[in-house]
Design a protein around this motif. Structure first.
Motif, PDB file in Angstrom:
ATOM      1  N   TYR A 143       0.815  -1.197   0.000  1.00  0.00           N
ATOM      2  CA  TYR A 143       0.000   0.000   0.000  1.00  0.00           C
ATOM      3  C   TYR A 143       0.858   1.260   0.000  1.00  0.00           C
ATOM      4  CZ  TYR A 143      -3.642  -3.289   1.203  1.00  0.00           C
ATOM      5  OH  TYR A 143      -4.501  -4.351   1.196  1.00  0.00           O
ATOM      6  N   GLU A 145       3.479   4.393  -0.710  1.00  0.00           N
ATOM      7  CA  GLU A 145       3.692   5.428  -1.710  1.00  0.00           C
ATOM      8  C   GLU A 145       4.918   5.010  -2.516  1.00  0.00           C
ATOM      9  OE1 GLU A 145       1.795   8.255  -1.824  1.00  0.00           O
ATOM     10  OE2 GLU A 145       0.584   7.564  -0.146  1.00  0.00           O
ATOM     11  N   GLU A 146       4.993   5.497  -3.727  1.00  0.00           N
ATOM     12  CA  GLU A 146       6.138   5.116  -4.549  1.00  0.00           C
ATOM     13  C   GLU A 146       7.441   5.527  -3.867  1.00  0.00           C
ATOM     14  OE1 GLU A 146       8.235   6.033  -8.793  1.00  0.00           O
ATOM     15  OE2 GLU A 146       6.772   7.395  -7.946  1.00  0.00           O
TER      16      GLU A 146
ATOM     17  N   ARG B  61       1.700  -4.852  -6.431  1.00  0.00           N
ATOM     18  CA  ARG B  61       1.224  -3.731  -7.228  1.00  0.00           C
ATOM     19  C   ARG B  61       2.390  -3.017  -7.896  1.00  0.00           C
ATOM     20  NH1 ARG B  61      -3.138  -0.671  -3.857  1.00  0.00           N
ATOM     21  NH2 ARG B  61      -3.954  -2.340  -2.575  1.00  0.00           N
ATOM     22  N   ARG B  63       3.818   0.063  -8.067  1.00  0.00           N
ATOM     23  CA  ARG B  63       3.646   1.289  -7.283  1.00  0.00           C
ATOM     24  C   ARG B  63       3.804   2.548  -8.125  1.00  0.00           C
ATOM     25  NH1 ARG B  63       8.025  -0.229  -2.907  1.00  0.00           N
ATOM     26  NH2 ARG B  63       8.963  -0.979  -4.843  1.00  0.00           N
ATOM     27  N   GLN B  66       0.675   2.983 -10.332  1.00  0.00           N
ATOM     28  CA  GLN B  66      -0.492   3.366  -9.535  1.00  0.00           C
ATOM     29  C   GLN B  66      -0.373   4.801  -9.030  1.00  0.00           C
ATOM     30  OE1 GLN B  66      -1.802   0.617  -6.501  1.00  0.00           O
ATOM     31  NE2 GLN B  66      -2.779  -0.664  -8.029  1.00  0.00           N
ATOM     32  N   SER B  67       0.841   5.237  -8.760  1.00  0.00           N
ATOM     33  CA  SER B  67       0.976   6.602  -8.244  1.00  0.00           C
ATOM     34  C   SER B  67       0.699   7.631  -9.340  1.00  0.00           C
ATOM     35  CB  SER B  67       2.367   6.812  -7.642  1.00  0.00           C
ATOM     36  OG  SER B  67       3.330   6.885  -8.666  1.00  0.00           O
ATOM     37  N   TYR B  71      -3.849   7.146  -8.030  1.00  0.00           N
ATOM     38  CA  TYR B  71      -3.233   7.617  -6.787  1.00  0.00           C
ATOM     39  C   TYR B  71      -4.235   7.746  -5.648  1.00  0.00           C
ATOM     40  CZ  TYR B  71      -4.471  11.707  -9.608  1.00  0.00           C
ATOM     41  OH  TYR B  71      -5.124  12.589 -10.431  1.00  0.00           O
ATOM     42  N   ARG B  74      -5.777   3.480  -5.226  1.00  0.00           N
ATOM     43  CA  ARG B  74      -4.874   2.472  -4.646  1.00  0.00           C
ATOM     44  C   ARG B  74      -5.025   2.388  -3.126  1.00  0.00           C
ATOM     45  NH1 ARG B  74       0.970   5.591  -4.717  1.00  0.00           N
ATOM     46  NH2 ARG B  74       0.180   7.449  -3.709  1.00  0.00           N
TER      47      ARG B  74
END
Lengths: 203, 561
Positions: A143, A145-146, B61, B63, B66-67, B71, B74
């Motif tokens: 879950y 954040e990048e 995922r 990431r 998705q970001s 955003y 997710r």
């Protein structure tokens, strides 16, 4: 220019991205719009070390182990494609350190050390990692954040990768854990022995 | 403007509410156009039999992607490597929030909407809920009572199929139940222990869910694979695709038009009625118009309100059908995430076979008989008992053969109690059109102003304390209480903003979900809600929709609409 074209320009379809110097790798990533390099990513030496660690963490016993379940390829792909650059650099530093550390102790790379030494080295790394809180974090930051790079100690990071790779493989799920795709019914109170594989007699 | 087509009815949205409107209207004989902003989705898109080993990253995922693309989405547990394609692209569907506030708007633009993804829990409301506003003065009184909606709950439940256990609770009425799924052994023990500790005041029961335990209306019983949100090829849980849309299609009177983004309602000042809707084709961006005798907005709470806000007229410069000034106001969601976990001993040799698609329900016990000094309304828990699997290897010491073999057996039994609380209606929680931001189709987006109030926070804290106390009372150890700080929206029970009421001066809709101002305009999704109760709301949207649709046809039949 798409990635395939670029690879041709760089010298043929078999060019190894891992072999490129960093500035060319950056240029490649930029030119192709790709965030990350793709597997194959490890050098043979790196792959050999990952294989040795995976085999020690989940060995073949009465069921296949991590290596047979394709965990080495899985880890290579995750490191190359899925990790953030920060996670990847950290992992690769840890992997390099594993060989350097073993060289200093026994003048061989980790993969070629005696099993007893390999075990002792991993136990040492585990103790170090546990002191840093490694055992309290689950690796897949699903879950996150990048920018939330996962910073786990190397032992706990690679063990988490081995676990995830093994227990999401068909071998790990179906042979080891007796996962049934379509259970067909629900029973909320069965004997554990009915739904799990027993440990081998020798234990 | 392009060509104009005329129907008896237009339904905007094809999800839980819209598909019910489509079914009822077509079955009553109306030629009905269903407009869906997104594309078609069906069993070919389901990923029910895609296993981790079939996915390149085994379900991790992406990431980075998705970001950029999802955003907001997710943050929903179901927006994973399998099911993310069933969620909207946030970059194409922006919205804004008031400075310093957060609202997570989780959406699905596709045929069937979020019905493919919902958690399937269905609980009737009672007069404890319908009388709540009148009792404590927050919001306006509901124009209906339980007796008005009860037959429609039954109508809906008989069609969709609801598994659950009859308990005879006055404040959580029983449904038309299919056989319940069993509690597991630890949950059964909890149920008994709770009754011993609290007398009859607190009860643990199996969840009530729109999942089939026996074949029902041509759909197969659940096969307990456990990952419903990937789509179910045996149609064993209620989705629009599985149940209501096929029923509507079977009448031969439904026209379903995907890729149809509704821009606004066409208001005719000469007749005082809605003539139809303006649509932007999602693919070509062509502007189209469709006309009908009656219009049902079922696009989801905030989308339906957005359409009305964007349907400005000379008479209603702030949005169609807004004589009351209440359009956009009283946005609600449920709080979630007060709770506790605890370890349960004594069942070490027992585990579960199959993956039950839901858990337990611990119905509201606060402010049922007497008034709690610290907060109004109530909350309920979901959760259950489970044993951890291989993931706990990350926290265990060691490696090697013994470690591998230890992970074949499950970890200790743990009981999880996770609370969901009622949200008071408040005019300071509202949506408006953002004058500066448009979506991919040039339509102004909503700006959300929503924050939890003191009452919600106090109830959330009580959820935590009571969960821990109950776990202690039944003998759990290692109890870990928690109070999550979830923003509104994330419970995905957003509702209100076009409320029903008894008075045209203080509500947007009457007791039949019918606009006070525009008589052939109905809003039957979550927008209509006058209060939030603490139960998962979808079954109430379905029942209100079926009731409103049948009423609309009654009015037409009587020549009154």
């Amino acid at each position: 220019m798409d990635r395939r074209t670029l690879l041709r320009v760089l010298g043929g379809a078999t060019v190894s991205i891992a072999g490129l110097p960093p500035q060319e790798l950056t240029a490649l990533v930029k030119a192709t719009g790709r965030r990350v390099p793709q597997a194959p990513f490890f050098t043979d030496v790196q792959r050999e070390a990952v294989r040795a660690v995976a085999d020690l963490i989940i060995p073949a016993t009465d069921t296949p182990g991590a290596v047979e379940a394709g965990v080495v390829q899985y880890i290579e792909m995750i490191v190359a494609e899925w990790m953030t650059s920060e996670e990847r650099e950290r992992f690769m530093r840890g992997l390099a350190h594993l060989d350097e550390h073993t060289q200093a102790l026994a003048a061989v790379r980790f993969a070629h050390a005696e099993v007893s030494l390999q075990v002792a080295i991993l136990e040492g790394l585990e103790a170090e990692g546990r002191a840093l809180g490694g055992a309290s974090t689950e690796f897949p930051e699903m879950y996150g954040e990048e920018e939330d790079a996962v910073s786990m100690p190397f032992f706990h990071s690679i063990r988490a990768l081995v676990l995830h790779g093994y227990y999401t493989s068909e071998i790990g799920m179906k042979e080891e854990l007796l996962f049934r795709e379509i259970p067909g019914r629900y029973d909320g109170c069965v004997d554990v022995s009915e739904v799990t594989r027993p440990a081998p007699e020798s234990e | 403007m392009g060509r104009t087509e005329t129907y008896d009815a237009i339904v905007v949205g094809s999800g839980i509410s819209g598909s019910w409107a489509a079914k009822e209207l077509t079955e009553r004989g109306l030629r009905t156009l269903v407009l869906e902003a997104g594309g078609p989705v069906g069993p070919a898109d389901y990923v029910m039999t895609t296993y981790p080993w079939n996915l390149r990253h085994r379900g991790r995922r992406d990431r980075a992607r998705q970001s950029k693309e999802r955003y907001v989405q997710r943050h929903c547990y179901a927006c994973d490597a399998w099911s993310e394609k069933f969620f909207i692209r946030d970059d194409e569907n922006p919205y804004t929030t008031a400075r310093g506030t957060d609202f997570k708007w989780i959406r699905a633009r596709q045929v069937g909407g979020r019905s493919l993804l919902w958690a399937r829990h269905v609980y009737r409301w009672s007069d404890l809920d319908f009388e709540a506003n009148a009792r404590d003065g927050h919001g306006v009184d509901w124009p209906i009572r339980y007796a008005d909606i009860a037959p429609w709950y039954s109508h809906v439940e008989r069609f969709i199929g609801v598994t659950g256990q009859a308990e005879g609770l006055a404040h959580l009425p029983d449904a038309e139940f299919l056989p319940p799924m069993p509690l597991n052994c630890v949950e059964s023990g909890f149920r008994e222990g709770l009754t011993d500790a609290y007398g009859g005041d607190r009860l643990l029961t199996i969840g009530r869910c729109a999942v089939l335990t026996v074949p029902h209306n041509g759909r197969a019983a659940c096969h307990y694979c456990g990952t419903c949100e990937r789509g179910c090829t045996t149609h064993s849980y209620f989705s629009a695709q599985a149940a209501t849309l096929p029923a509507a299609a079977a009448t031969g009177r439904m026209t379903l038009r995907p890729w149809s983004v509704v821009h606004s309602v066409i208001y005719n000042p000469a007749t005082g009625r809605a003539d139809g809707v303006r649509v932007i084709d999602a693919d070509t961006h062509d502007a189209l118009e469709f006309r009908a005798r009656v219009v049902f907005l079922c696009a989801s709470a905030l989308e339906s309100t957005r359409i009305l806000l964007n349907s400005r007229t000379n008479r209603w410069p702030d949005g169609l059908a807004n004589s009351s000034g209440e359009l956009g106001r009283n946005l609600m969601d449920h709080t979630m995430g007060g709770g506790a976990d605890g370890t349960i001993g004594g069942y070490d040799d027992k585990w579960e076979y199959g993956r039950r698609p839901h858990g337990i329900y611990l119905p509201r016990f606060r402010n049922v008989k007497d008034q709690h000094p610290d907060f109004l309304r109530g909350y309920a828990y979901q959760g259950g008992a489970s044993r951890s699997g291989w993931e706990r290897g990350n926290a265990m010491a060691g490696f090697g053969a013994a470690y591998k073999h230890a992970l074949r057996r499950p970890g200790p039994w743990e009981f999880h109690l996770y609370g969901f609380g009622e949200c008071l209606p408040s005019p300071s929680n509202y949506v408006e059109l953002d004058p500066e931001t448009v979506d991919k189709w040039g339509i102004p987006v909503v700006r959300v102003h929503c924050q939890w109030g003191e009452n919600e926070r106090r109830a959330l804290e009580d959820m935590t304390v009571q969960a821990a106390e109950m776990l202690e009372a039944i003998g759990a150890t290692d109890i870990v209480p928690f109070t999550e700080d979830n923003p509104p929206g994330l419970t995905i029970h957003e509702m209100g903003t076009a409320r029903m009421g008894r008075d045209p001066g203080s509500s947007v809709l009457n007791g039949w979900n019918q606009s006070w101002d525009v008589p052939n305009l109905f809003v039957t999704d979550g927008a209509c809600m006058t209060s939030s109760a603490n139960q998962n709301p979808s079954i109430t949207y379905m029942a209100l929709t079926a009731r409103a649709a049948n009423h609309a046809v009654d009015l037409i039949d009587r020549g009154e609409l």
